[in-house]
Design an enzyme around this catalytic site. Structure first.
Site, PDB file in Angstrom:
ATOM      1  N   GLY A 220      -0.421 -10.426   4.135  1.00 25.95           N
ATOM      2  CA  GLY A 220      -0.538 -10.014   2.741  1.00 25.95           C
ATOM      3  C   GLY A 220       0.214  -8.744   2.411  1.00 25.95           C
ATOM      4  O   GLY A 220       0.335  -7.830   3.229  1.00 25.95           O
TER       5      GLY A 220
ATOM      6  N   ASP B  82       2.293 -12.618  -5.645  1.00 26.57           N
ATOM      7  CA  ASP B  82       1.344 -12.955  -4.573  1.00 26.57           C
ATOM      8  C   ASP B  82       0.671 -11.691  -4.059  1.00 26.57           C
ATOM      9  O   ASP B  82       0.515 -11.475  -2.852  1.00 26.57           O
ATOM     10  CB  ASP B  82       2.038 -13.706  -3.439  1.00 26.57           C
ATOM     11  CG  ASP B  82       1.059 -14.542  -2.605  1.00 26.57           C
ATOM     12  OD1 ASP B  82      -0.039 -14.827  -3.104  1.00 26.57           O
ATOM     13  OD2 ASP B  82       1.398 -14.903  -1.465  1.00 26.57           O
TER      14      ASP B  82
ATOM     15  N   ASN C  99       1.945 -14.740   4.354  1.00 25.77           N
ATOM     16  CA  ASN C  99       1.711 -16.167   4.538  1.00 25.77           C
ATOM     17  C   ASN C  99       1.950 -16.880   3.202  1.00 25.77           C
ATOM     18  O   ASN C  99       1.220 -16.610   2.251  1.00 25.77           O
ATOM     19  CB  ASN C  99       0.270 -16.391   5.008  1.00 25.77           C
ATOM     20  CG  ASN C  99       0.035 -17.774   5.569  1.00 25.77           C
ATOM     21  OD1 ASN C  99       0.963 -18.543   5.749  1.00 25.77           O
ATOM     22  ND2 ASN C  99      -1.219 -18.105   5.832  1.00 25.77           N
TER      23      ASN C  99
ATOM     24  N   ASN D  78     -10.808 -15.333  -3.077  1.00 25.50           N
ATOM     25  CA  ASN D  78     -11.094 -14.886  -1.699  1.00 25.50           C
ATOM     26  C   ASN D  78     -11.862 -13.558  -1.697  1.00 25.50           C
ATOM     27  O   ASN D  78     -11.429 -12.556  -1.138  1.00 25.50           O
ATOM     28  CB  ASN D  78      -9.798 -14.759  -0.897  1.00 25.50           C
ATOM     29  CG  ASN D  78      -8.834 -13.759  -1.497  1.00 25.50           C
ATOM     30  OD1 ASN D  78      -8.712 -13.661  -2.723  1.00 25.50           O
ATOM     31  ND2 ASN D  78      -8.136 -13.021  -0.659  1.00 25.50           N
TER      32      ASN D  78
END
Length: 416
Positions: A324, A305, A278, A95
Protein backbone atom coordinates in the site's frame (compact mmCIF):
# COMPACT_ATOMS: atom_id res chain seq x y z
CA UNK A 1 -21.41 30.39 0.46
CA UNK A 2 -21.11 32.95 -2.33
CA UNK A 3 -17.85 33.26 -4.24
CA UNK A 4 -16.55 34.76 -7.49
CA UNK A 5 -13.82 32.83 -9.27
CA UNK A 6 -11.69 35.20 -11.34
CA UNK A 7 -9.82 34.54 -14.60
CA UNK A 8 -10.17 30.78 -14.65
CA UNK A 9 -9.58 28.62 -17.72
CA UNK A 10 -12.28 25.96 -17.90
CA UNK A 11 -11.25 22.42 -18.83
CA UNK A 12 -14.53 20.69 -19.67
CA UNK A 13 -15.18 19.16 -23.09
CA UNK A 14 -18.95 19.30 -22.50
CA UNK A 15 -18.97 23.02 -21.70
CA UNK A 16 -19.42 25.85 -24.20
CA UNK A 17 -16.66 27.62 -22.25
CA UNK A 18 -14.10 24.83 -22.67
CA UNK A 19 -10.54 26.22 -22.90
CA UNK A 20 -11.85 29.77 -22.32
CA UNK A 21 -10.74 32.11 -19.55
CA UNK A 22 -13.81 33.32 -17.67
CA UNK A 23 -15.19 34.46 -14.32
CA UNK A 24 -17.56 32.08 -12.50
CA UNK A 25 -20.12 33.32 -9.98
CA UNK A 26 -21.44 30.84 -7.43
CA UNK A 27 -24.44 31.62 -5.22
CA UNK A 28 -25.48 29.25 -2.43
CA UNK A 29 -23.57 26.39 -4.02
CA UNK A 30 -24.98 26.84 -7.53
CA UNK A 31 -23.24 28.32 -10.59
CA UNK A 32 -25.29 31.45 -11.35
CA UNK A 33 -23.19 33.14 -14.04
CA UNK A 34 -20.23 32.46 -16.33
CA UNK A 35 -18.82 35.35 -18.36
CA UNK A 36 -15.59 36.84 -19.61
CA UNK A 37 -15.74 39.36 -16.77
CA UNK A 38 -18.04 39.65 -13.77
CA UNK A 39 -17.79 42.57 -11.36
CA UNK A 40 -19.02 42.01 -7.83
CA UNK A 41 -17.58 43.63 -4.72
CA UNK A 42 -19.72 41.65 -2.28
CA UNK A 43 -18.77 38.05 -3.10
CA UNK A 44 -15.50 36.53 -1.87
CA UNK A 45 -13.13 36.55 -4.83
CA UNK A 46 -10.95 33.54 -5.64
CA UNK A 47 -7.86 34.15 -7.74
CA UNK A 48 -4.74 32.03 -8.29
CA UNK A 49 -1.78 32.01 -10.65
CA UNK A 50 -2.66 30.29 -13.98
CA UNK A 51 -5.95 29.13 -12.48
CA UNK A 52 -7.72 26.29 -14.28
CA UNK A 53 -11.07 24.79 -13.29
CA UNK A 54 -12.65 21.43 -14.10
CA UNK A 55 -15.60 19.48 -12.82
CA UNK A 56 -14.66 17.92 -9.49
CA UNK A 57 -12.61 14.72 -9.44
CA UNK A 58 -13.49 11.38 -7.87
CA UNK A 59 -11.04 8.85 -6.48
CA UNK A 60 -12.81 5.49 -6.51
CA UNK A 61 -10.38 3.57 -4.27
CA UNK A 62 -9.47 5.19 -0.96
CA UNK A 63 -8.65 3.39 2.31
CA UNK A 64 -8.15 5.48 5.45
CA UNK A 65 -8.74 2.89 8.17
CA UNK A 66 -11.46 4.37 10.36
CA UNK A 67 -13.16 2.66 12.15
CA UNK A 68 -10.51 0.55 13.83
CA UNK A 69 -7.28 1.87 12.34
CA UNK A 70 -7.47 5.58 13.19
CA UNK A 71 -3.71 5.54 13.82
CA UNK A 72 -3.29 5.19 10.03
CA UNK A 73 -5.81 7.87 9.09
CA UNK A 74 -9.11 9.32 10.25
CA UNK A 75 -12.08 10.12 8.05
CA UNK A 76 -11.94 13.75 9.18
CA UNK A 77 -8.30 14.34 8.24
CA UNK A 78 -8.50 12.08 5.20
CA UNK A 79 -11.34 14.08 3.67
CA UNK A 80 -9.35 17.28 4.23
CA UNK A 81 -6.43 15.66 2.40
CA UNK A 82 -8.74 14.62 -0.45
CA UNK A 83 -10.16 18.13 -0.76
CA UNK A 84 -6.74 19.81 -0.88
CA UNK A 85 -5.69 17.18 -3.44
CA UNK A 86 -8.56 18.14 -5.78
CA UNK A 87 -11.08 15.39 -5.07
CA UNK A 88 -14.71 16.31 -4.45
CA UNK A 89 -15.76 12.65 -4.14
CA UNK A 90 -14.08 9.51 -2.85
CA UNK A 91 -15.21 5.87 -2.78
CA UNK A 92 -14.34 4.47 0.63
CA UNK A 93 -12.97 0.93 0.88
CA UNK A 94 -14.41 -1.52 3.48
CA UNK A 95 -11.09 -2.78 4.92
CA UNK A 96 -11.79 -1.30 8.35
CA UNK A 97 -12.20 -2.97 11.76
CA UNK A 98 -14.92 -4.03 11.88
CA UNK A 99 -15.28 -4.51 8.11
CA UNK A 100 -17.97 -2.42 6.41
CA UNK A 101 -20.20 -5.39 5.65
CA UNK A 102 -23.56 -4.26 7.03
CA UNK A 103 -25.99 -1.37 7.04
CA UNK A 104 -24.91 0.10 10.37
CA UNK A 105 -21.25 0.39 9.33
CA UNK A 106 -22.24 2.11 6.07
CA UNK A 107 -24.30 4.54 8.13
CA UNK A 108 -21.41 5.09 10.56
CA UNK A 109 -18.84 6.16 7.96
CA UNK A 110 -21.39 8.33 6.15
CA UNK A 111 -22.24 10.10 9.40
CA UNK A 112 -18.54 10.65 10.18
CA UNK A 113 -18.12 12.23 6.75
CA UNK A 114 -20.93 14.76 7.05
CA UNK A 115 -20.28 18.50 6.65
CA UNK A 116 -17.14 18.06 4.54
CA UNK A 117 -16.45 19.58 1.14
CA UNK A 118 -15.47 16.15 -0.16
CA UNK A 119 -18.28 13.58 -0.27
CA UNK A 120 -17.55 10.05 0.96
CA UNK A 121 -19.31 7.15 -0.77
CA UNK A 122 -18.94 3.78 0.99
CA UNK A 123 -18.09 0.55 -0.81
CA UNK A 124 -19.65 -2.38 1.04
CA UNK A 125 -17.81 -5.67 1.41
CA UNK A 126 -18.94 -8.39 -0.99
CA UNK A 127 -18.63 -11.14 1.63
CA UNK A 128 -19.09 -11.10 5.40
CA UNK A 129 -15.94 -9.85 7.08
CA UNK A 130 -14.24 -10.06 3.68
CA UNK A 131 -13.66 -13.76 4.35
CA UNK A 132 -14.96 -15.02 1.00
CA UNK A 133 -17.43 -17.51 2.49
CA UNK A 134 -20.89 -15.87 2.65
CA UNK A 135 -22.43 -12.90 0.85
CA UNK A 136 -22.63 -9.71 2.89
CA UNK A 137 -25.87 -7.77 3.35
CA UNK A 138 -25.60 -6.05 -0.04
CA UNK A 139 -29.21 -4.96 -0.43
CA UNK A 140 -29.35 -3.40 3.05
CA UNK A 141 -26.05 -1.62 2.43
CA UNK A 142 -27.32 -0.43 -0.95
CA UNK A 143 -30.37 1.10 0.73
CA UNK A 144 -28.10 2.86 3.19
CA UNK A 145 -25.97 4.38 0.41
CA UNK A 146 -23.23 1.89 -0.53
CA UNK A 147 -22.30 2.50 -4.17
CA UNK A 148 -20.71 -0.89 -4.94
CA UNK A 149 -19.61 -4.16 -3.31
CA UNK A 150 -16.18 -5.75 -3.22
CA UNK A 151 -13.64 -7.28 -0.86
CA UNK A 152 -10.69 -4.88 -0.83
CA UNK A 153 -7.59 -6.43 -2.44
CA UNK A 154 -9.09 -9.91 -2.06
CA UNK A 155 -9.90 -12.25 -4.91
CA UNK A 156 -13.28 -13.98 -4.72
CA UNK A 157 -11.95 -17.53 -4.86
CA UNK A 158 -15.39 -19.18 -4.90
CA UNK A 159 -16.62 -18.81 -8.48
CA UNK A 160 -20.13 -19.92 -7.58
CA UNK A 161 -20.37 -17.29 -4.85
CA UNK A 162 -19.40 -14.61 -7.36
CA UNK A 163 -21.98 -15.97 -9.81
CA UNK A 164 -24.72 -15.77 -7.19
CA UNK A 165 -23.61 -12.30 -6.13
CA UNK A 166 -23.70 -10.99 -9.69
CA UNK A 167 -27.19 -12.39 -10.13
CA UNK A 168 -28.42 -11.06 -6.79
CA UNK A 169 -27.05 -7.54 -7.31
CA UNK A 170 -29.04 -7.14 -10.53
CA UNK A 171 -32.25 -6.88 -8.49
CA UNK A 172 -31.18 -3.41 -7.34
CA UNK A 173 -28.76 -2.49 -10.16
CA UNK A 174 -25.78 -3.06 -7.89
CA UNK A 175 -22.17 -3.13 -9.06
CA UNK A 176 -19.79 -5.90 -8.02
CA UNK A 177 -16.08 -5.10 -7.70
CA UNK A 178 -13.79 -8.03 -8.47
CA UNK A 179 -10.18 -7.60 -7.45
CA UNK A 180 -8.20 -10.13 -9.48
CA UNK A 181 -5.24 -12.04 -8.11
CA UNK A 182 -5.04 -15.83 -7.79
CA UNK A 183 -3.45 -16.43 -4.39
CA UNK A 184 -2.13 -19.86 -5.37
CA UNK A 185 -0.33 -18.55 -8.46
CA UNK A 186 0.88 -15.50 -6.55
CA UNK A 187 2.20 -17.73 -3.78
CA UNK A 188 4.76 -15.86 -1.69
CA UNK A 189 5.48 -13.35 -4.44
CA UNK A 190 6.04 -9.74 -3.39
CA UNK A 191 7.02 -7.93 -6.64
CA UNK A 192 6.52 -8.28 -10.38
CA UNK A 193 8.05 -11.49 -11.74
CA UNK A 194 10.76 -10.47 -14.19
CA UNK A 195 14.36 -9.42 -14.61
CA UNK A 196 14.32 -7.03 -11.63
CA UNK A 197 12.86 -9.60 -9.21
CA UNK A 198 15.52 -12.10 -10.31
CA UNK A 199 18.34 -9.59 -9.82
CA UNK A 200 17.07 -8.63 -6.36
CA UNK A 201 16.33 -12.17 -5.25
CA UNK A 202 12.70 -11.33 -4.46
CA UNK A 203 9.88 -13.77 -5.17
CA UNK A 204 7.89 -12.69 -8.18
CA UNK A 205 4.17 -12.32 -8.86
CA UNK A 206 3.53 -13.41 -12.47
CA UNK A 207 1.06 -11.44 -14.59
CA UNK A 208 -0.83 -14.72 -15.00
CA UNK A 209 -2.04 -14.49 -11.39
CA UNK A 210 -4.12 -11.46 -12.37
CA UNK A 211 -5.05 -12.43 -15.91
CA UNK A 212 -6.44 -15.90 -15.20
CA UNK A 213 -8.86 -14.48 -12.62
CA UNK A 214 -9.97 -11.66 -14.91
CA UNK A 215 -10.67 -14.21 -17.66
CA UNK A 216 -12.72 -16.34 -15.25
CA UNK A 217 -14.65 -13.37 -13.90
CA UNK A 218 -15.49 -12.12 -17.39
CA UNK A 219 -16.84 -15.57 -18.28
CA UNK A 220 -19.04 -15.40 -15.18
CA UNK A 221 -20.24 -11.92 -16.10
CA UNK A 222 -21.11 -13.10 -19.61
CA UNK A 223 -23.14 -15.93 -18.06
CA UNK A 224 -24.96 -13.92 -15.38
CA UNK A 225 -25.25 -10.42 -16.77
CA UNK A 226 -25.09 -7.52 -14.35
CA UNK A 227 -22.38 -4.92 -13.72
CA UNK A 228 -18.76 -5.63 -12.86
CA UNK A 229 -15.88 -3.31 -12.07
CA UNK A 230 -12.32 -4.69 -12.21
CA UNK A 231 -10.08 -2.38 -10.14
CA UNK A 232 -6.41 -1.51 -10.52
CA UNK A 233 -5.37 -3.76 -13.39
CA UNK A 234 -1.64 -4.02 -14.03
CA UNK A 235 -0.84 -6.15 -17.09
CA UNK A 236 -0.97 -5.99 -20.86
CA UNK A 237 -3.14 -9.11 -21.15
CA UNK A 238 -5.60 -7.70 -18.62
CA UNK A 239 -6.12 -4.68 -20.87
CA UNK A 240 -6.65 -6.97 -23.87
CA UNK A 241 -9.14 -9.20 -22.04
CA UNK A 242 -11.25 -6.25 -20.91
CA UNK A 243 -11.14 -4.67 -24.35
CA UNK A 244 -12.49 -7.91 -25.83
CA UNK A 245 -15.20 -8.11 -23.17
CA UNK A 246 -16.34 -4.58 -23.90
CA UNK A 247 -16.45 -5.37 -27.61
CA UNK A 248 -18.83 -8.24 -26.74
CA UNK A 249 -21.11 -5.77 -24.99
CA UNK A 250 -20.43 -6.88 -21.41
CA UNK A 251 -21.16 -4.26 -18.75
CA UNK A 252 -17.63 -4.10 -17.37
CA UNK A 253 -15.44 -1.20 -16.33
CA UNK A 254 -11.88 -1.09 -15.04
CA UNK A 255 -9.37 1.22 -13.43
CA UNK A 256 -5.62 1.57 -13.04
CA UNK A 257 -3.59 2.90 -10.10
CA UNK A 258 -1.42 5.94 -10.71
CA UNK A 259 1.77 4.24 -9.47
CA UNK A 260 1.27 1.42 -11.99
CA UNK A 261 1.01 4.02 -14.77
CA UNK A 262 3.93 6.22 -13.77
CA UNK A 263 6.49 3.88 -12.19
CA UNK A 264 8.26 0.68 -13.27
CA UNK A 265 9.85 -2.03 -11.15
CA UNK A 266 13.24 -0.38 -11.59
CA UNK A 267 12.36 1.66 -8.49
CA UNK A 268 12.72 -1.50 -6.37
CA UNK A 269 16.51 -1.51 -6.61
CA UNK A 270 16.91 -0.17 -3.04
CA UNK A 271 14.28 -2.51 -1.53
CA UNK A 272 12.22 0.52 -0.48
CA UNK A 273 8.92 -0.77 0.91
CA UNK A 274 7.10 2.41 -0.19
CA UNK A 275 6.97 0.68 -3.57
CA UNK A 276 5.48 -2.54 -2.22
CA UNK A 277 1.93 -2.41 -3.56
CA UNK A 278 -0.74 -4.82 -4.73
CA UNK A 279 -0.89 -5.37 -7.68
CA UNK A 280 2.86 -4.89 -8.00
CA UNK A 281 4.55 -2.19 -10.04
CA UNK A 282 5.49 -3.97 -13.26
CA UNK A 283 7.99 -3.48 -16.09
CA UNK A 284 8.03 -1.05 -19.01
CA UNK A 285 6.07 -3.33 -21.35
CA UNK A 286 3.10 -3.54 -19.00
CA UNK A 287 3.38 0.14 -18.07
CA UNK A 288 3.10 1.16 -21.74
CA UNK A 289 0.13 -1.17 -22.27
CA UNK A 290 -1.64 0.51 -19.35
CA UNK A 291 -0.95 3.97 -20.75
CA UNK A 292 -2.28 2.84 -24.14
CA UNK A 293 -5.35 1.42 -22.40
CA UNK A 294 -6.03 4.80 -20.80
CA UNK A 295 -5.60 6.63 -24.10
CA UNK A 296 -7.83 4.30 -26.14
CA UNK A 297 -10.60 4.25 -23.52
CA UNK A 298 -10.31 0.62 -22.43
CA UNK A 299 -9.37 1.79 -18.93
CA UNK A 300 -12.31 3.86 -17.72
CA UNK A 301 -10.70 5.89 -14.96
CA UNK A 302 -7.58 6.34 -12.86
CA UNK A 303 -7.34 6.01 -9.08
CA UNK A 304 -4.65 6.92 -6.58
CA UNK A 305 -5.46 3.62 -4.78
CA UNK A 306 -4.71 5.59 -1.62
CA UNK A 307 -4.01 3.16 1.22
CA UNK A 308 -2.81 4.64 4.50
CA UNK A 309 -0.47 2.31 6.37
CA UNK A 310 1.27 2.90 9.72
CA UNK A 311 5.06 2.94 9.95
CA UNK A 312 5.18 -0.33 11.91
CA UNK A 313 3.82 -2.18 8.88
CA UNK A 314 6.03 -0.47 6.26
CA UNK A 315 9.43 0.11 7.89
CA UNK A 316 10.51 -3.53 7.91
CA UNK A 317 11.99 -6.21 5.67
CA UNK A 318 10.53 -6.10 2.16
CA UNK A 319 9.04 -9.61 2.36
CA UNK A 320 7.31 -8.79 5.65
CA UNK A 321 6.08 -5.25 4.91
CA UNK A 322 2.43 -4.55 4.15
CA UNK A 323 1.27 -3.48 0.71
CA UNK A 324 0.00 0.00 0.00
CA UNK A 325 0.88 3.62 -0.69
CA UNK A 326 -0.85 6.91 -0.08
CA UNK A 327 -1.50 8.80 -3.28
CA UNK A 328 -4.12 11.55 -2.99
CA UNK A 329 -1.63 14.41 -2.56
CA UNK A 330 0.55 13.34 -5.50
CA UNK A 331 -2.16 12.15 -7.91
CA UNK A 332 -2.48 15.11 -10.26
CA UNK A 333 1.19 16.07 -10.30
CA UNK A 334 2.32 12.52 -11.07
CA UNK A 335 -0.21 11.94 -13.86
CA UNK A 336 0.66 15.11 -15.75
CA UNK A 337 4.22 13.85 -16.16
CA UNK A 338 2.99 11.11 -18.54
CA UNK A 339 -0.47 12.10 -19.88
CA UNK A 340 -2.04 15.17 -21.56
CA UNK A 341 -4.05 17.51 -19.34
CA UNK A 342 -7.42 16.79 -20.98
CA UNK A 343 -6.92 13.02 -20.53
CA UNK A 344 -5.89 13.42 -16.88
CA UNK A 345 -8.93 15.56 -16.06
CA UNK A 346 -11.28 13.19 -17.90
CA UNK A 347 -9.92 10.08 -16.19
CA UNK A 348 -9.97 11.70 -12.74
CA UNK A 349 -13.66 12.56 -12.99
CA UNK A 350 -15.00 9.61 -15.02
CA UNK A 351 -15.75 7.52 -11.92
CA UNK A 352 -18.56 9.95 -11.01
CA UNK A 353 -20.57 8.80 -14.00
CA UNK A 354 -19.83 5.11 -13.37
CA UNK A 355 -20.56 4.98 -9.64
CA UNK A 356 -22.76 8.02 -9.00
CA UNK A 357 -24.43 8.41 -12.41
CA UNK A 358 -23.30 12.04 -12.45
CA UNK A 359 -22.13 13.49 -15.74
CA UNK A 360 -19.56 16.18 -15.18
CA UNK A 361 -20.42 19.61 -16.59
CA UNK A 362 -19.69 23.24 -15.79
CA UNK A 363 -22.70 25.35 -16.73
CA UNK A 364 -25.11 27.86 -15.28
CA UNK A 365 -27.75 26.31 -13.04
CA UNK A 366 -25.64 23.32 -12.02
CA UNK A 367 -24.46 22.69 -8.47
CA UNK A 368 -20.85 23.80 -8.16
CA UNK A 369 -18.65 20.69 -8.04
CA UNK A 370 -15.26 22.12 -9.01
CA UNK A 371 -11.54 21.45 -8.79
CA UNK A 372 -8.95 24.27 -9.01
CA UNK A 373 -5.43 23.68 -10.36
CA UNK A 374 -2.40 25.01 -12.20
CA UNK A 375 -1.35 22.52 -14.93
CA UNK A 376 2.11 23.96 -15.63
CA UNK A 377 3.77 24.33 -12.23
CA UNK A 378 6.76 22.02 -11.79
CA UNK A 379 7.81 20.92 -8.32
CA UNK A 380 9.17 18.04 -6.24
CA UNK A 381 6.94 16.05 -3.88
CA UNK A 382 8.56 16.18 -0.43
CA UNK A 383 7.58 15.22 3.12
CA UNK A 384 6.23 18.76 3.60
CA UNK A 385 3.63 18.04 0.89
CA UNK A 386 2.26 14.99 2.72
CA UNK A 387 -0.96 15.98 4.49
CA UNK A 388 -1.93 12.43 5.49
CA UNK A 389 -1.26 10.99 8.94
CA UNK A 390 0.54 8.07 7.30
CA UNK A 391 3.67 8.82 5.28
CA UNK A 392 3.94 5.71 3.05
CA UNK A 393 4.15 7.71 -0.18
CA UNK A 394 5.55 6.01 -3.29
CA UNK A 395 6.04 9.38 -5.00
CA UNK A 396 8.19 10.93 -2.27
CA UNK A 397 10.95 13.04 -3.90
CA UNK A 398 9.38 12.47 -7.32
CA UNK A 399 9.34 15.32 -9.89
CA UNK A 400 5.81 16.62 -10.43
CA UNK A 401 4.01 18.72 -12.99
CA UNK A 402 0.76 20.43 -12.07
CA UNK A 403 -0.38 21.89 -8.76
CA UNK A 404 -3.80 21.56 -7.11
CA UNK A 405 -5.21 24.61 -5.32
CA UNK A 406 -8.32 22.97 -3.87
CA UNK A 407 -12.04 22.46 -4.48
CA UNK A 408 -15.50 23.96 -4.16
CA UNK A 409 -18.22 21.41 -3.39
CA UNK A 410 -21.14 20.94 -1.00
CA UNK A 411 -21.29 24.74 -0.76
CA UNK A 412 -17.82 24.73 0.84
CA UNK A 413 -14.50 26.11 -0.34
CA UNK A 414 -11.26 24.32 0.60
CA UNK A 415 -7.94 25.64 -0.74
CA UNK A 416 -4.31 25.23 0.22
Amino acid sequence: MNILIKSATIIDSSSEFNQKKVDIKIENGVISEIASEINNSVFEQISFDNLHVSSGWMDASVAFGEPGFEDRETINNGLMVAAKSGFTHIAYQPNTYPVIDNQSLVSFVKTKAQNHATSLHPIGAFTKNQEGADLAEMYDMHNEGAIAFGDYKKNIENANLLKIGLQYAQDFDGMVITYSNDSNIKGKGVVHEGITSTKLGLKGIPPLSEEVVIARNLFLLEYTGGKMHIPTISTQKSVDLIKEAKAKGLNVTCSVAIHNLVLTDDVLVDFDTRFKVNPPIRDTQHQQALIDGVLDGTIDFITSDHCAMDIEHKKMEFDMASNGTIGLESAFGALLTILPLEVVVDKLQAAKNIFLKQKASIKVGEKADLTFFNPTKEWNFTKNDILSKSKNAAFLNHAMKGWVYGIYHNNKLVVK
